[in-house]
Design an enzyme around this catalytic site. Structure first.
Site, short mmCIF file in Angstrom:
data_model
loop_
_atom_site.label_atom_id
_atom_site.label_comp_id
_atom_site.label_asym_id
_atom_site.label_seq_id
_atom_site.Cartn_x
_atom_site.Cartn_y
_atom_site.Cartn_z
N CYS A 141 33.60 11.85 20.14
CA CYS A 141 34.12 11.00 19.07
C CYS A 141 34.98 9.89 19.65
O CYS A 141 35.91 10.16 20.43
CB CYS A 141 34.94 11.84 18.09
N TRP B 179 16.42 -0.96 7.77
CA TRP B 179 17.23 -1.77 6.86
C TRP B 179 18.32 -2.55 7.60
O TRP B 179 19.06 -3.32 7.00
CB TRP B 179 17.84 -0.92 5.76
N GLN C 8 22.15 11.06 -1.19
CA GLN C 8 21.80 12.48 -1.18
C GLN C 8 20.46 12.75 -0.46
O GLN C 8 19.78 13.73 -0.76
CB GLN C 8 21.75 13.04 -2.61
N GLU D 86 20.41 1.65 0.39
CA GLU D 86 21.56 2.43 -0.05
C GLU D 86 21.22 3.35 -1.22
O GLU D 86 21.73 4.47 -1.30
CB GLU D 86 22.72 1.51 -0.42
N LEU E 13 10.91 11.77 -2.97
CA LEU E 13 12.33 11.54 -2.67
C LEU E 13 13.25 12.25 -3.65
O LEU E 13 14.40 12.54 -3.33
CB LEU E 13 12.65 10.03 -2.71
N TYR F 94 30.45 2.72 -4.55
CA TYR F 94 29.99 2.80 -3.16
C TYR F 94 28.88 1.79 -2.89
O TYR F 94 28.93 1.05 -1.90
CB TYR F 94 29.47 4.21 -2.83
N CYS G 288 43.08 11.67 16.25
CA CYS G 288 42.61 12.35 15.03
C CYS G 288 43.59 13.46 14.68
O CYS G 288 43.73 14.45 15.41
CB CYS G 288 41.21 12.93 15.24
N ASP H 201 31.60 6.88 0.77
CA ASP H 201 30.72 7.98 0.36
C ASP H 201 31.26 9.27 0.95
O ASP H 201 32.39 9.31 1.47
CB ASP H 201 29.28 7.70 0.80
#
Length: 405
Positions: free
Chosen positions: A205, A27, A45, A40, A83, A123, A211, A141
Site C-alpha cells: 500500500c 473506459w 455492484q 460507472e 449484468l 457518486y 494509515c 463509493d
C-alpha cells in the site's frame, strides 16, 4: 505528524502510485463523459472483469448518447442481459433521452444538470464531473469509504447517510489541485486492488506509513458497517411448456409488467406459493405435488386459455436479488399430442393434476385459437433463436439454455 501533513502525504503518494500502476481499462482510453457515465453505471455492484466485455459490446452498439436514447428498450436490456440490476439500464437510457432532448446529445459540464439525470446519484455525478471534466468533486463509493475509514481510523457506521456525507467532505478536501479525475480513480483503485474488504494488503500500500488503522492494528475491523437484513425468501413454481404442432420446438414464455422488478423482461410462467405451501419445494407428498401442478395449470389456463399438463420435475434453482431470494422449482409440461378429451388423455391429466378422470375429461378443453396464436396476451411461443433478441433475467436464461441443451 500534523493532520494536514498526513492528508498531503496521502494525496501525493496515492496519486503518484496510481499514475504508475493504473490498469488499462477500456473506459480510461479517453475522458468522454458518456463513456465514463456508462462505465460507472455498469460498475455499480459488479466486478471489473465482468463489466469489460459488456462495456465493449455496449459501446459498439450504442456509441453515443443519441444512439442510446433512440434505441428500442428491448435492445438495451438485451445488451445488459447477464449484468443484473436491470433498472440501471433503464435509468441510463432514460438519462440519455434527457441529455438528447435538453442538451443536444452532449453531457453538460454542469454538476446540477448531471446530478439531475435519471439514475445519477451523488457518486456517479461526482465520478462524471471529476473524471470527464476534472472538476474537484468527490466520488465516494464503498471502496472509497473503506480506504478513508481505515487511513483516518474513522469509527462511524458507513451504512448511515450522515457518515457518507462526512466522508464526501473529507474526500473533497484531499483532492489535489488539477488532478481530480486521477485522484478519484486512484482511491477506487486502491480499494479494489489493495485495501480490500477482508484481507487488505498493507505491505504494497502506497500510504501504509501513516494509515491509522494499520498503526493501531485495526485494519481488518474497519470500516464499521451494520449488516443489512437478509433478503426475504419467496417460493415459486414454474413450468417449461413445450409447444406442439406449429409451435413444435418452442416453449411458452411471458413478459413481465412495464414497471417493477425486472420490468418488461421475459420469463417462464411461474407463480409464488403461499407461505403455508413453501415446504412443497423441499418435500411434498404425491398429492401435494399434484396440487402444485394443478395450481400452475390453472394459472396458465386463466392467463391464456391453454390447459397445460405438468409431466415431471426438471430442476430447482435459486436467484438472489438485493431484497428477495427466489427459491424455484421448474416442471416440464406440454399441451398433449391430442387436443380432445379422450379417456387416455384425461387419465394422464388426472394422474398429474389431482382430478378424477371424469373431471379431467370435462376440464381438458382448449381454445383452439389460443393454441394456434403466436402471441397470447403477455405470453408468446419462442424458439431457441428468439433468445438472441428477447431479454431474459439470468435465472430464466440459465434454465432455458439448460432445457435446450
Amino acid at each position: 505528524m500534523e493532520q494536514e501533513a498526513i492528508k498531503t502525504f496521502f494525496s501525493t503518494e496515492l496519486l503518484g502510485w496510481y499514475r504508475l500502476i493504473k490498469r488499462d481499462l477500456p473506459w480510461r482510453k479517453n475522458r468522454d463523459p458518456y463513456r465514463v457515465w456508462v462505465s460507472e453505471i455498469m460498475l455499480q455492484q459488479t466486478r471489473v472483469d465482468t463489466v469489460i466485455p459488456y462495456y465493449n459490446q455496449f459501446m459498439d452498439k450504442f456509441p453515443s448518447v443519441t444512439a442510446l436514447a433512440n434505441a428500442p428498450e428491448t435492445e438495451v436490456l438485451k445488451s445488459w442481459e447477464g449484468l443484473g440490476y436491470y433498472s440501471r439500464a433503464r435509468n441510463l437510457q432514460a438519462g440519455a433521452k434527457e441529455v438528447a432532448q435538453r442538451y443536444g446529445g452532449i453531457v453538460p459540464d454542469d454538476k446540477a444538470a448531471v446530478a439531475g439525470l435519471k439514475g445519477v446519484g451523488p457518486y456517479t455525478s461526482g465520478a462524471i464531473m471529476s473524471i470527464a471534466f476534472n472538476r474537484p468533486e468527490p466520488a465516494v463509493d464503498g471502496n472509497v469509504m473503506r480506504v478513508l475509514s481505515r487511513y483516518f481510523c474513522l469509527e462511524d457506521d458507513i451504512a448511515k447517510p450522515s457518515t457518507r456525507i462526512g466522508i464526501e467532505k473529507l474526500a473533497a478536501s484531499l483532492i489535489p489541485e488539477g488532478a481530480a479525475g486521477d485522484f478519484n480513480q486512484a482511491l477506487m483503485e486502491l480499494g479494489a486492488l489493495v485495501c480490500t474488504p477482508k484481507s487488505p494488503s498493507c505491505l504494497p500500500c502506497p500510504v501504509m506509513e501513516h494509515c491509522a488503522a494499520r498503526l493501531s492494528g485495526r485494519e481488518t475491523e474497519l470500516p464499521i458497517k451494520t449488516k443489512a437484513k437478509p433478503p426475504r425468501a419467496e417460493f415459486r413454481a414454474a413450468a417449461i411448456v413445450a409447444g406442439s404442432g406449429e409451435h413444435a420446438d418452442k416453449v411458452l414464455v411471458r413478459q413481465r409488467p412495464a414497471t417493477g422488478l425486472l420490468a418488461q423482461m421475459w420469463e417462464l410462467p411461474h407463480l409464488e406459493l403461499p407461505k403455508d405451501k413453501a415446504e412443497w419445494l423441499s418435500e411434498a407428498s404425491p398429492k401435494e405435488q399434484g396440487e402444485l401442478a394443478e395450481m400452475i395449470s390453472r394459472m396458465v389456463e386463466t392467463d391464456t386459455g391453454l390447459l397445460i399438463r405438468p409431466r415431471s420435475w426438471f430442476t430447482d434453482a435459486d436467484h438472489i436479488f438485493s431484497h428477495i431470494h427466489w427459491k424455484m422449482r421448474f416442471y416440464l409440461a406440454d399441451l398433449g399430442e391430442e387436443r380432445s378429451a379422450s379417456e387416455d388423455v384425461a387419465a394422464a391429466a388426472s394422474s398429474l393434476i389431482g382430478l378424477t378422470a371424469a373431471e379431467a375429461a370435462s376440464a381438458y378443453k382448449v381454445d383452439s385459437q389460443a393454441e394456434e396464436a403466436e402471441v397470447i396476451g403477455t405470453y408468446r411461443w419462442i424458439s431457441k433463436s428468439d433468445m438472441e433478441t428477447l431479454p431474459f433475467p439470468n435465472l430464466f436464461l440459465r434454465i432455458l439454455k439448460q432445457y435446450w441443451e
